[in-house]
Design a protein around this motif. Structure first.
Motif, PDB file in Angstrom:
ATOM      1  N   GLY A  97       0.832  -1.211   0.000  1.00  0.00           N
ATOM      2  CA  GLY A  97       0.000   0.000   0.000  1.00  0.00           C
ATOM      3  C   GLY A  97       0.857   1.248   0.000  1.00  0.00           C
ATOM      4  O   GLY A  97       2.102   1.178   0.022  1.00  0.00           O
ATOM      5  N   GLY A  98       0.195   2.385   0.001  1.00  0.00           N
ATOM      6  CA  GLY A  98       0.902   3.649  -0.092  1.00  0.00           C
ATOM      7  C   GLY A  98       1.858   3.876   1.067  1.00  0.00           C
ATOM      8  O   GLY A  98       2.979   4.365   0.882  1.00  0.00           O
ATOM      9  N   THR A  99       1.410   3.537   2.254  1.00  0.00           N
ATOM     10  CA  THR A  99       2.276   3.766   3.409  1.00  0.00           C
ATOM     11  C   THR A  99       3.548   2.945   3.289  1.00  0.00           C
ATOM     12  O   THR A  99       4.651   3.452   3.544  1.00  0.00           O
ATOM     13  CB  THR A  99       1.515   3.447   4.710  1.00  0.00           C
ATOM     14  OG1 THR A  99       0.402   4.331   4.798  1.00  0.00           O
ATOM     15  CG2 THR A  99       2.407   3.613   5.926  1.00  0.00           C
ATOM     16  N   VAL A 102       5.874   4.564   0.774  1.00  0.00           N
ATOM     17  CA  VAL A 102       6.525   5.760   1.317  1.00  0.00           C
ATOM     18  C   VAL A 102       7.592   5.359   2.345  1.00  0.00           C
ATOM     19  O   VAL A 102       8.713   5.893   2.345  1.00  0.00           O
ATOM     20  CB  VAL A 102       5.468   6.708   1.939  1.00  0.00           C
ATOM     21  CG1 VAL A 102       6.124   7.799   2.776  1.00  0.00           C
ATOM     22  CG2 VAL A 102       4.606   7.329   0.843  1.00  0.00           C
ATOM     23  N   HIS A 128       1.714  13.465   3.166  1.00  0.00           N
ATOM     24  CA  HIS A 128       0.893  12.465   3.854  1.00  0.00           C
ATOM     25  C   HIS A 128       1.538  12.015   5.170  1.00  0.00           C
ATOM     26  O   HIS A 128       2.771  11.960   5.293  1.00  0.00           O
ATOM     27  CB  HIS A 128       0.709  11.254   2.929  1.00  0.00           C
ATOM     28  CG  HIS A 128      -0.361  10.318   3.398  1.00  0.00           C
ATOM     29  ND1 HIS A 128      -0.123   9.318   4.313  1.00  0.00           N
ATOM     30  CD2 HIS A 128      -1.679  10.238   3.088  1.00  0.00           C
ATOM     31  CE1 HIS A 128      -1.245   8.656   4.531  1.00  0.00           C
ATOM     32  NE2 HIS A 128      -2.214   9.186   3.808  1.00  0.00           N
ATOM     33  N   PRO A 177      -1.477  14.243  -6.245  1.00  0.00           N
ATOM     34  CA  PRO A 177      -1.623  15.466  -5.462  1.00  0.00           C
ATOM     35  C   PRO A 177      -1.567  15.156  -3.973  1.00  0.00           C
ATOM     36  O   PRO A 177      -1.493  14.007  -3.568  1.00  0.00           O
ATOM     37  CB  PRO A 177      -3.045  15.915  -5.835  1.00  0.00           C
ATOM     38  CG  PRO A 177      -3.802  14.639  -5.930  1.00  0.00           C
ATOM     39  CD  PRO A 177      -2.809  13.637  -6.503  1.00  0.00           C
ATOM     40  N   TYR A 179      -3.241  14.733  -0.328  1.00  0.00           N
ATOM     41  CA  TYR A 179      -4.535  14.151   0.052  1.00  0.00           C
ATOM     42  C   TYR A 179      -5.494  15.228   0.568  1.00  0.00           C
ATOM     43  O   TYR A 179      -6.652  15.278   0.152  1.00  0.00           O
ATOM     44  CB  TYR A 179      -4.324  13.093   1.145  1.00  0.00           C
ATOM     45  CG  TYR A 179      -5.594  12.391   1.530  1.00  0.00           C
ATOM     46  CD1 TYR A 179      -6.045  11.279   0.817  1.00  0.00           C
ATOM     47  CD2 TYR A 179      -6.369  12.840   2.605  1.00  0.00           C
ATOM     48  CE1 TYR A 179      -7.228  10.634   1.155  1.00  0.00           C
ATOM     49  CE2 TYR A 179      -7.548  12.200   2.947  1.00  0.00           C
ATOM     50  CZ  TYR A 179      -7.970  11.097   2.221  1.00  0.00           C
ATOM     51  OH  TYR A 179      -9.150  10.459   2.549  1.00  0.00           O
ATOM     52  N   ASP A 204       5.204  11.546  -4.167  1.00  0.00           N
ATOM     53  CA  ASP A 204       4.151  10.707  -3.615  1.00  0.00           C
ATOM     54  C   ASP A 204       2.911  10.882  -4.487  1.00  0.00           C
ATOM     55  O   ASP A 204       2.123  11.805  -4.303  1.00  0.00           O
ATOM     56  CB  ASP A 204       3.863  11.105  -2.165  1.00  0.00           C
ATOM     57  CG  ASP A 204       2.735  10.266  -1.578  1.00  0.00           C
ATOM     58  OD1 ASP A 204       2.271   9.347  -2.274  1.00  0.00           O
ATOM     59  OD2 ASP A 204       2.327  10.545  -0.432  1.00  0.00           O
ATOM     60  N   CYS A 206       0.741   8.447  -4.707  1.00  0.00           N
ATOM     61  CA  CYS A 206      -0.041   7.282  -4.278  1.00  0.00           C
ATOM     62  C   CYS A 206      -1.491   7.412  -4.751  1.00  0.00           C
ATOM     63  O   CYS A 206      -2.095   6.459  -5.202  1.00  0.00           O
ATOM     64  CB  CYS A 206       0.001   7.155  -2.755  1.00  0.00           C
ATOM     65  SG  CYS A 206       1.552   6.428  -2.186  1.00  0.00           S
ATOM     66  N   ILE A 207      -2.033   8.625  -4.633  1.00  0.00           N
ATOM     67  CA  ILE A 207      -3.468   8.757  -4.926  1.00  0.00           C
ATOM     68  C   ILE A 207      -3.720   9.352  -6.310  1.00  0.00           C
ATOM     69  O   ILE A 207      -4.822   9.231  -6.830  1.00  0.00           O
ATOM     70  CB  ILE A 207      -4.166   9.560  -3.801  1.00  0.00           C
ATOM     71  CG1 ILE A 207      -5.663   9.265  -3.753  1.00  0.00           C
ATOM     72  CG2 ILE A 207      -3.882  11.055  -3.896  1.00  0.00           C
ATOM     73  CD1 ILE A 207      -6.298   9.509  -2.415  1.00  0.00           C
ATOM     74  N   ASP A 238      -0.369   4.039  -5.921  1.00  0.00           N
ATOM     75  CA  ASP A 238      -1.161   2.937  -5.368  1.00  0.00           C
ATOM     76  C   ASP A 238      -2.091   2.342  -6.416  1.00  0.00           C
ATOM     77  O   ASP A 238      -2.847   3.070  -7.078  1.00  0.00           O
ATOM     78  CB  ASP A 238      -2.000   3.423  -4.186  1.00  0.00           C
ATOM     79  CG  ASP A 238      -1.131   3.802  -2.996  1.00  0.00           C
ATOM     80  OD1 ASP A 238       0.099   3.580  -3.061  1.00  0.00           O
ATOM     81  OD2 ASP A 238      -1.696   4.305  -2.011  1.00  0.00           O
ATOM     82  N   HIS A 240      -4.321   0.151  -5.421  1.00  0.00           N
ATOM     83  CA  HIS A 240      -5.607  -0.049  -4.724  1.00  0.00           C
ATOM     84  C   HIS A 240      -6.378   1.265  -4.526  1.00  0.00           C
ATOM     85  O   HIS A 240      -7.363   1.298  -3.812  1.00  0.00           O
ATOM     86  CB  HIS A 240      -5.423  -0.814  -3.414  1.00  0.00           C
ATOM     87  CG  HIS A 240      -4.625  -0.119  -2.340  1.00  0.00           C
ATOM     88  ND1 HIS A 240      -4.079  -0.815  -1.282  1.00  0.00           N
ATOM     89  CD2 HIS A 240      -4.267   1.176  -2.143  1.00  0.00           C
ATOM     90  CE1 HIS A 240      -3.448   0.036  -0.482  1.00  0.00           C
ATOM     91  NE2 HIS A 240      -3.554   1.238  -0.989  1.00  0.00           N
ATOM     92  N   LYS A 241      -5.927   2.310  -5.182  1.00  0.00           N
ATOM     93  CA  LYS A 241      -6.732   3.538  -5.202  1.00  0.00           C
ATOM     94  C   LYS A 241      -7.298   3.669  -6.633  1.00  0.00           C
ATOM     95  O   LYS A 241      -8.232   2.974  -6.962  1.00  0.00           O
ATOM     96  CB  LYS A 241      -5.888   4.741  -4.766  1.00  0.00           C
ATOM     97  CG  LYS A 241      -5.499   4.637  -3.268  1.00  0.00           C
ATOM     98  CD  LYS A 241      -4.899   5.912  -2.718  1.00  0.00           C
ATOM     99  CE  LYS A 241      -4.735   5.839  -1.204  1.00  0.00           C
ATOM    100  NZ  LYS A 241      -3.505   5.137  -0.763  1.00  0.00           N
TER     101      LYS A 241
HETATM  102  C1  LIG Z   1      -0.795  10.987  -1.113  1.00  0.00           C
HETATM  103  C2  LIG Z   1      -0.909   9.734  -0.304  1.00  0.00           C
HETATM  104  N1  LIG Z   1       0.200   9.111   0.118  1.00  0.00           N
HETATM  105  C3  LIG Z   1       0.159   7.981   0.858  1.00  0.00           C
HETATM  106  C4  LIG Z   1      -1.049   7.427   1.225  1.00  0.00           C
HETATM  107  C5  LIG Z   1      -1.071   6.195   2.105  1.00  0.00           C
HETATM  108  O1  LIG Z   1      -1.663   5.128   1.423  1.00  0.00           O
HETATM  109  P1  LIG Z   1      -2.230   3.833   2.161  1.00  0.00           P
HETATM  110  O2  LIG Z   1      -3.454   4.263   2.906  1.00  0.00           O
HETATM  111  O3  LIG Z   1      -2.515   2.916   1.002  1.00  0.00           O
HETATM  112  O4  LIG Z   1      -1.194   3.282   3.045  1.00  0.00           O
HETATM  113  C6  LIG Z   1      -2.229   8.056   0.809  1.00  0.00           C
HETATM  114  C7  LIG Z   1      -3.532   7.535   1.214  1.00  0.00           C
HETATM  115  O5  LIG Z   1      -4.570   8.125   1.018  1.00  0.00           O
HETATM  116  C8  LIG Z   1      -2.159   9.230   0.032  1.00  0.00           C
HETATM  117  O6  LIG Z   1      -3.265   9.880  -0.379  1.00  0.00           O
END
Ligand SMILES: Cc1ncc(COP(=O)(O)O)c(C=O)c1O
Length: 483
Positions: A97-99, A102, A128, A177, A179, A204, A206-207, A238, A240-241
């Protein structure tokens, strides 16, 4: 299922799971505007679910034992690299996942610099929270730089922050962008200042990473942010987004294998197998990887272009519709699929969120931060497009109801106490008292009140450290064994 140790029939198990799931937020229908992303394509969801199930027991720990997983991972990384203008040198990994993406970007940046004693990274203060988690886990100082009036990173201020300790700065990061506000940072400027100082620059995305390339293809104005920008050393995206894959899949790309090297972990310092990992996990279910692979294949390039067109039309319609409402406005014109709303003095944003929930729309309250007032977050999905008129009707009605209800009253005595509390000085009994005062008393299972506005209003008065401590105490009391 009265006796949980007695074997149950599959039908009874599935019935119980369905019963449990009925209490969750809906994953489909385009009305849940945080946590989930809905393509509105049931056939895609079905094939992705089947793929998850088929590979749920496969283990990515050893790619030679499960070469299918390596093939799918390399194909997903290749597709992502192509989407992000990556040169042939780019390599990557699929993470959970995103976390995790990162975390690994920060960890690799830190561990590549054995010369650094006090590692630090420079971030816009809208980055984030995953970066704060990385700072906490890896002992990297997060040097936060306030964003400008446009909610975007301020390159000159970030350059000055790097220059405070250029030899200790291992990473600079930006969002594409962010969050909370949904705008893309000036990636080219920040990447250039990082490159000029020999510092890595992580984007980042991710989204936004699976949206912005298609938005650009559709003729939208998208500032440069991919590997086409010199100085960008890694990007997280990500699946999964907005690739609309089942949960548990993200991609982390590095510009070169050398930049990725420190992300790897190997240990032969024990009598078992030599542990060799590319990500934080060791045993890694093949399920999410296969699910993401299936979703990406099922939707395809043309499908993502259509979904991006739909979701951006939905965003345009929401922005236009909000513009016609009194009491609420868009914080900043969105660059992608995330919309932040703010209310004026006539109504309380947390009450608007409750009123939306009562009408079947799940939007996310964002507490005040850095002197800026609380806002309402919407992660818009392609599936929301068909329901935008209903969303705007629900929002108009919710704002009107919040205006009628008036401000959320927090007892001034309680407000004063909350503003003065030092979480480090509080014990378990104090937290029990605070949770009870906030309406979040423990007890059996979830103890959430019907309306969250009074809880949020109280939390909003607290300093970030106290918010964190109270919510950790809440989670601690939720996570107790069911016996
Ligand atoms: C910009 C950004 N970075 C990182 C994340 C973390 O992703 P995750 O919730 O999949 O760990 C998010 C989650 O919304 C995000 O919007």
């Amino acid at each position: 299922m009265s006796d949980p140790t007695a074997p149950s029939e599959p039908a009874a198990i599935l019935a119980r799971l369905a019963e449990l799931q009925a209490g969750d937020l809906p994953v489909h229908g385009g009305r849940t505007l945080a946590y989930v992303y809905d393509s509105g394509l049931p056939e895609v969801d079905r094939v992705a679910r089947e793929a998850v199930a088929a590979f749920a027991g496969s283990n990515g720990l050893d790619p030679t034992a499960f070469p299918s997983l390596l093939t799918m991972e390399n194909e997903l990384v290749g597709l992502t690299a192509d989407l992000l203008d990556a040169p042939g040198t780019v390599v990557g990994s699929v993470t959970s996942g995103g976390t995790e993406s990162v975390l690994l970007a920060v960890q690799a940046a830190r561990d590549a610099r054995s010369d650094v004693v006090r590692p630090r990274m420079v971030l816009p203060d809208t980055a984030h929270a995953a970066f704060h988690k990385a700072a906490h886990y890896f002992g990297v100082e997060a040097r936060l730089v306030p964003v400008g009036d446009d909610y975007r990173a301020d390159p000159a201020a970030m350059a000055a922050a790097v220059d405070e300790a250029p030899d200790q700065t291992v990473l600079v990061a930006v969002s594409a962008p962010s969050y909370a506000h949904g705008v893309v940072d000036p990636v080219a400027e920040v990447a250039a200042l990082a490159a000029a100082r020999g510092v890595r620059c992580h984007v980042d995305a991710c989204i936004g990473g699976w949206v912005l390339p298609y938005a650009a293809r559709l003729g939208r104005a998208v500032p440069a942010w991919t590997f086409a920008v010199d100085g960008v050393t890694s990007i997280s995206v990500d699946l999964h987004k907005y690739a609309y894959a089942p949960k548990g899949a993200s991609v982390l790309l590095h510009r070169t294998p050398a930049l990725r090297r420190a992300q790897y972990f190997a240990s032969a310092a024990w009598p078992g197998y030599t542990m060799l990992n590319s990500t934080m996990q060791s045993t890694r279910s093949g399920g999410p990887l296969a699910g993401a692979w299936a979703a990406v294949r099922a939707i395809g390039d043309a499908g993502y272009e259509r979904l991006t067109r739909d979701v951006l039309h939905a965003v345009d319609a929401i922005v236009a519709g909000v513009g016609a409402l009194d009491g609420v406005h868009v914080v900043v014109a969105p660059d992608s699929t995330l919309v932040a709303l703010a209310t004026d003095a006539s109504c309380d944003p947390f009450t608007v969120c409750d009123e939306m929930a009562a009408r079947g729309w799940h939007v996310q309250p964002q507490l005040s931060h850095a002197g800026r007032p609380a806002t309402i977050h919407l992660s818009v999905s392609a599936a929301t497009l068909a329901h935008v008129d209903e969303l705007l009707e629900a929002l108009a009605a919710s704002v009107a109801a919040a205006q009628d209800a008036g401000p959320v009253a927090v007892d001034p005595g309680v407000a004063e106490v909350v503003a003065a509390l030092d979480p480090a000085a509080l014990g378990d009994d104090d937290f029990d008292g605070l949770l009870a005062a906030a309406g979040l008393a423990g007890g059996e299972g979830l103890a959430l009140p019907d309306r969250m506005a009074p809880v949020n209003a109280l939390l909003d008065l607290a300093a970030p450290e106290l918010r964190e401590a109270v919510l950790v105490a809440f989670l601690d009391r939720l996570q107790r064994p069911a016996r």
